[in-house]
Design a protein around this motif. Sequence first.
Motif, PDB file in Angstrom:
ATOM      1  N   THR A 280       0.833  -1.207   0.000  1.00  0.00           N
ATOM      2  CA  THR A 280       0.000   0.000   0.000  1.00  0.00           C
ATOM      3  C   THR A 280       0.869   1.260   0.000  1.00  0.00           C
ATOM      4  OG1 THR A 280      -0.123   0.048   2.398  1.00  0.00           O
ATOM      5  CG2 THR A 280      -1.855  -1.155   1.262  1.00  0.00           C
ATOM      6  N   ASP A 281       0.257   2.385  -0.344  1.00  0.00           N
ATOM      7  CA  ASP A 281       0.961   3.674  -0.374  1.00  0.00           C
ATOM      8  C   ASP A 281       0.171   4.720   0.405  1.00  0.00           C
ATOM      9  OD1 ASP A 281       2.544   5.852  -0.944  1.00  0.00           O
ATOM     10  OD2 ASP A 281       1.938   6.023  -3.048  1.00  0.00           O
ATOM     11  N   HIS A 282       0.651   5.030   1.594  1.00  0.00           N
ATOM     12  CA  HIS A 282       0.125   6.139   2.400  1.00  0.00           C
ATOM     13  C   HIS A 282       1.344   6.831   3.024  1.00  0.00           C
ATOM     14  CE1 HIS A 282      -3.354   3.251   2.644  1.00  0.00           C
ATOM     15  NE2 HIS A 282      -4.002   4.347   2.319  1.00  0.00           N
TER      16      HIS A 282
ATOM     17  N   GLY B 135      -4.572   4.329  -8.050  1.00  0.00           N
ATOM     18  CA  GLY B 135      -5.973   4.698  -7.811  1.00  0.00           C
ATOM     19  C   GLY B 135      -6.080   6.186  -7.576  1.00  0.00           C
TER      20      GLY B 135
ATOM     21  N   GLY C 179      -6.496   7.622  -4.780  1.00  0.00           N
ATOM     22  CA  GLY C 179      -5.907   8.032  -3.501  1.00  0.00           C
ATOM     23  C   GLY C 179      -6.935   8.092  -2.394  1.00  0.00           C
ATOM     24  N   ASP C 180      -6.413   8.344  -1.215  1.00  0.00           N
ATOM     25  CA  ASP C 180      -7.199   8.228   0.004  1.00  0.00           C
ATOM     26  C   ASP C 180      -7.536   9.605   0.575  1.00  0.00           C
ATOM     27  OD1 ASP C 180      -8.244   7.084   2.279  1.00  0.00           O
ATOM     28  OD2 ASP C 180      -6.694   5.523   2.246  1.00  0.00           O
TER      29      ASP C 180
ATOM     30  N   PRO D 190     -10.990  13.235  -9.149  1.00  0.00           N
ATOM     31  CA  PRO D 190     -10.221  11.986  -9.073  1.00  0.00           C
ATOM     32  C   PRO D 190     -10.331  11.100 -10.319  1.00  0.00           C
ATOM     33  CG  PRO D 190     -12.076  11.995  -7.517  1.00  0.00           C
ATOM     34  CD  PRO D 190     -11.955  13.378  -8.054  1.00  0.00           C
TER      35      PRO D 190
ATOM     36  N   ALA E  97     -10.918  12.066 -13.577  1.00  0.00           N
ATOM     37  CA  ALA E  97     -10.128  12.643 -14.672  1.00  0.00           C
ATOM     38  C   ALA E  97      -8.632  12.512 -14.367  1.00  0.00           C
ATOM     39  CB  ALA E  97     -10.516  14.110 -14.857  1.00  0.00           C
TER      40      ALA E  97
ATOM     41  N   GLY F 124      -7.013   0.751  -8.748  1.00  0.00           N
ATOM     42  CA  GLY F 124      -7.769   0.582  -7.507  1.00  0.00           C
ATOM     43  C   GLY F 124      -9.092   1.294  -7.702  1.00  0.00           C
TER      44      GLY F 124
ATOM     45  N   GLY G   5     -15.960   2.808  -6.961  1.00  0.00           N
ATOM     46  CA  GLY G   5     -17.098   3.608  -7.418  1.00  0.00           C
ATOM     47  C   GLY G   5     -17.484   3.192  -8.823  1.00  0.00           C
ATOM     48  N   PRO G   6     -18.777   3.388  -9.214  1.00  0.00           N
ATOM     49  CA  PRO G   6     -19.225   2.922 -10.535  1.00  0.00           C
ATOM     50  C   PRO G   6     -18.473   3.534 -11.709  1.00  0.00           C
ATOM     51  CG  PRO G   6     -20.943   4.193  -9.389  1.00  0.00           C
ATOM     52  CD  PRO G   6     -19.859   3.935  -8.400  1.00  0.00           C
ATOM     53  N   LYS G   7     -18.178   4.837 -11.632  1.00  0.00           N
ATOM     54  CA  LYS G   7     -17.499   5.478 -12.767  1.00  0.00           C
ATOM     55  C   LYS G   7     -16.041   5.027 -12.840  1.00  0.00           C
ATOM     56  CE  LYS G   7     -20.208   9.676 -12.980  1.00  0.00           C
ATOM     57  NZ  LYS G   7     -20.183  11.031 -12.441  1.00  0.00           N
TER      58      LYS G   7
ATOM     59  N   ILE H  14     -10.418  -4.378  -6.693  1.00  0.00           N
ATOM     60  CA  ILE H  14     -11.676  -3.872  -6.133  1.00  0.00           C
ATOM     61  C   ILE H  14     -11.636  -3.991  -4.615  1.00  0.00           C
ATOM     62  CG2 ILE H  14     -14.183  -4.064  -6.145  1.00  0.00           C
ATOM     63  CD1 ILE H  14     -13.822  -5.624  -8.839  1.00  0.00           C
TER      64      ILE H  14
ATOM     65  N   TYR I 102     -10.064  -7.419  -3.819  1.00  0.00           N
ATOM     66  CA  TYR I 102      -9.092  -6.958  -2.829  1.00  0.00           C
ATOM     67  C   TYR I 102      -9.780  -7.033  -1.464  1.00  0.00           C
ATOM     68  CZ  TYR I 102      -4.652  -4.310  -2.607  1.00  0.00           C
ATOM     69  OH  TYR I 102      -3.361  -3.904  -2.428  1.00  0.00           O
TER      70      TYR I 102
ATOM     71  N   GLY J 208     -13.205   6.584   2.196  1.00  0.00           N
ATOM     72  CA  GLY J 208     -12.906   6.920   0.799  1.00  0.00           C
ATOM     73  C   GLY J 208     -13.963   6.462  -0.177  1.00  0.00           C
TER      74      GLY J 208
HETATM   75  N1  F42 Z   1      -5.607   4.370  -1.435  1.00  0.00           N
HETATM   76  C1  F42 Z   1      -4.444   4.813  -0.982  1.00  0.00           C
HETATM   77  O1  F42 Z   1      -4.278   6.043  -0.803  1.00  0.00           O
HETATM   78  N2  F42 Z   1      -3.435   3.967  -0.687  1.00  0.00           N
HETATM   79  C2  F42 Z   1      -3.550   2.624  -0.892  1.00  0.00           C
HETATM   80  O2  F42 Z   1      -2.588   1.896  -0.645  1.00  0.00           O
HETATM   81  C3  F42 Z   1      -4.776   2.118  -1.405  1.00  0.00           C
HETATM   82  C4  F42 Z   1      -4.966   0.773  -1.708  1.00  0.00           C
HETATM   83  C5  F42 Z   1      -6.104   0.380  -2.408  1.00  0.00           C
HETATM   84  C6  F42 Z   1      -6.217  -0.916  -2.928  1.00  0.00           C
HETATM   85  C7  F42 Z   1      -7.308  -1.292  -3.664  1.00  0.00           C
HETATM   86  C8  F42 Z   1      -8.312  -0.354  -3.922  1.00  0.00           C
HETATM   87  O3  F42 Z   1      -9.374  -0.693  -4.643  1.00  0.00           O
HETATM   88  C9  F42 Z   1      -8.224   0.907  -3.423  1.00  0.00           C
HETATM   89  C10 F42 Z   1      -7.118   1.315  -2.657  1.00  0.00           C
HETATM   90  N3  F42 Z   1      -6.991   2.620  -2.199  1.00  0.00           N
HETATM   91  C11 F42 Z   1      -5.796   3.046  -1.654  1.00  0.00           C
HETATM   92  C12 F42 Z   1      -8.108   3.559  -2.274  1.00  0.00           C
HETATM   93  C13 F42 Z   1      -8.204   4.272  -3.604  1.00  0.00           C
HETATM   94  O4  F42 Z   1      -7.104   5.132  -3.761  1.00  0.00           O
HETATM   95  C14 F42 Z   1      -9.518   5.075  -3.627  1.00  0.00           C
HETATM   96  O5  F42 Z   1      -9.581   5.940  -2.541  1.00  0.00           O
HETATM   97  C15 F42 Z   1     -10.718   4.189  -3.554  1.00  0.00           C
HETATM   98  O6  F42 Z   1     -10.601   3.144  -4.482  1.00  0.00           O
HETATM   99  C16 F42 Z   1     -11.999   4.982  -3.789  1.00  0.00           C
HETATM  100  O7  F42 Z   1     -12.079   5.312  -5.087  1.00  0.00           O
HETATM  101  P1  F42 Z   1     -13.418   5.112  -5.896  1.00  0.00           P
HETATM  102  O8  F42 Z   1     -13.216   4.088  -6.929  1.00  0.00           O
HETATM  103  O9  F42 Z   1     -14.547   4.899  -4.981  1.00  0.00           O
HETATM  104  O10 F42 Z   1     -13.530   6.514  -6.591  1.00  0.00           O
HETATM  105  C17 F42 Z   1     -13.915   7.701  -5.927  1.00  0.00           C
HETATM  106  C18 F42 Z   1     -12.910   8.786  -6.265  1.00  0.00           C
HETATM  107  C19 F42 Z   1     -15.276   8.184  -6.450  1.00  0.00           C
HETATM  108  O11 F42 Z   1     -15.918   8.975  -5.814  1.00  0.00           O
HETATM  109  N4  F42 Z   1     -15.644   7.720  -7.611  1.00  0.00           N
HETATM  110  C20 F42 Z   1     -16.887   8.051  -8.279  1.00  0.00           C
HETATM  111  C21 F42 Z   1     -17.345   6.829  -9.076  1.00  0.00           C
HETATM  112  O12 F42 Z   1     -18.522   6.783  -9.424  1.00  0.00           O
HETATM  113  O13 F42 Z   1     -16.503   5.975  -9.387  1.00  0.00           O
HETATM  114  C22 F42 Z   1     -16.684   9.101  -9.366  1.00  0.00           C
HETATM  115  C23 F42 Z   1     -16.342  10.455  -8.935  1.00  0.00           C
HETATM  116  C24 F42 Z   1     -16.283  11.403 -10.139  1.00  0.00           C
HETATM  117  O14 F42 Z   1     -16.801  11.175 -11.184  1.00  0.00           O
HETATM  118  N5  F42 Z   1     -15.614  12.509  -9.995  1.00  0.00           N
HETATM  119  C25 F42 Z   1     -15.443  13.480 -11.059  1.00  0.00           C
HETATM  120  C26 F42 Z   1     -14.010  13.393 -11.573  1.00  0.00           C
HETATM  121  O15 F42 Z   1     -13.722  13.945 -12.639  1.00  0.00           O
HETATM  122  O16 F42 Z   1     -13.218  12.840 -10.842  1.00  0.00           O
HETATM  123  C27 F42 Z   1     -15.553  14.875 -10.523  1.00  0.00           C
HETATM  124  C28 F42 Z   1     -16.770  15.175  -9.799  1.00  0.00           C
HETATM  125  C29 F42 Z   1     -16.711  16.625  -9.309  1.00  0.00           C
HETATM  126  O17 F42 Z   1     -17.756  17.230  -9.266  1.00  0.00           O
HETATM  127  O18 F42 Z   1     -15.615  17.105  -8.991  1.00  0.00           O
END
Ligand code: F42
Length: 262
Positions: free
Chosen positions: A34-36, A93, A95-96, A110, A112, A156, A159-161, A175, A209, A235
């Motif tokens: 992991t990366d923190h 990914g 990030g956290d 996140p 984009a 990583g 989220g659906p998008k 995942i 995951y 997150g």
């Molecule tokens: N994060 C870390 O910092 N360190 C790690 O070591 C780590 C390990 C890890 C392993 C597996 C894994 O799946 C995730 C891991 N994470 C780790 C967490 C990862 O970095 C993310 O925090 C985590 O996966 C959550 O991301 P998410 O897929 O849920 O995506 C978030 C950002 C989200 O909100 N997604 C939405 C979605 O539907 O998928 C979309 C958000 C969106 O569309 N945003 C728009 C955009 O352009 O980004 C902008 C919207 C606006 O109005 O600004």
Amino acid sequence: MKFGIEFVPADPALKIAYYAKLSEQQGFDYVWITDHYNNRDVYSTLTVLALNTNSIKIGSGVTNSYTRNPAITASSIASIAEISGGRAVLGLGPGDKATFDAMGIAWEKPLATTKEAIQAIRGFIEGKKVSMDGEMVKFAGAKLAFNAGKVPIYMGAQGPKMLELAGEIADGVLINASHPKDFEVAVEQIRKGAEKAGRDPSEVDVTAYACFSIDKDPAKAVNAAKVVVAFIVAGSPDLVLERHGISVDGKKQIGDAIAKGD
Ligand code: F42
């Protein structure tokens, strides 16, 4: 089916290398680190792992492109590929959020950011001169001065998008979930993304995951898992939490506690 194991570098690298070697001997295919910012550095740890293992694949699981510029990430993971004899995998990914808040980093766009970072990193790893003027990632003709061969990129995502994007552009998806319901939904999103990009969905390596915690005393095992679950909850998009009956307010309280180092 392949198996991988994640370690958090909350322990010294040599101790993790010992666990990684055991994992290799037990037939695991991947070790993810992991990366923190608050733990040992991911690439230093991966270097020690590379030098103490022979065949297991090793990767960041996951890094992000807010705390590390994509060119630095490309150089770091290509170095690991070279040191390990081609065993490196990049997990990246968005990030956290909880740790970014503590670091004073704004978590903007996140989706984009991750998309553009992967595009740039691919270019660097393929030895290209990278020029791009993305919404979040910009390069004016940057290029790595060495080539260490192929490095698969895993995203990583939960989220659906983000899952859909992974289906479009990633070699694999990590995942962050432990419940079968999450995987049913996730696999569908990944398939949608792959089809949108004209790819065969089976090209995308889907990885559960899932969080495991083991102790002779079940209460201790549950307690140790809570920390990991707290980071995941803080997150996660609201939609994912809804699926598990976790309130948005609860997510905020957990995120605030993590930001305070609680
Ligand atoms: N994060 C870390 O910092 N360190 C790690 O070591 C780590 C390990 C890890 C392993 C597996 C894994 O799946 C995730 C891991 N994470 C780790 C967490 C990862 O970095 C993310 O925090 C985590 O996966 C959550 O991301 P998410 O897929 O849920 O995506 C978030 C950002 C989200 O909100 N997604 C939405 C979605 O539907 O998928 C979309 C958000 C969106 O569309 N945003 C728009 C955009 O352009 O980004 C902008 C919207 C606006 O109005 O600004």
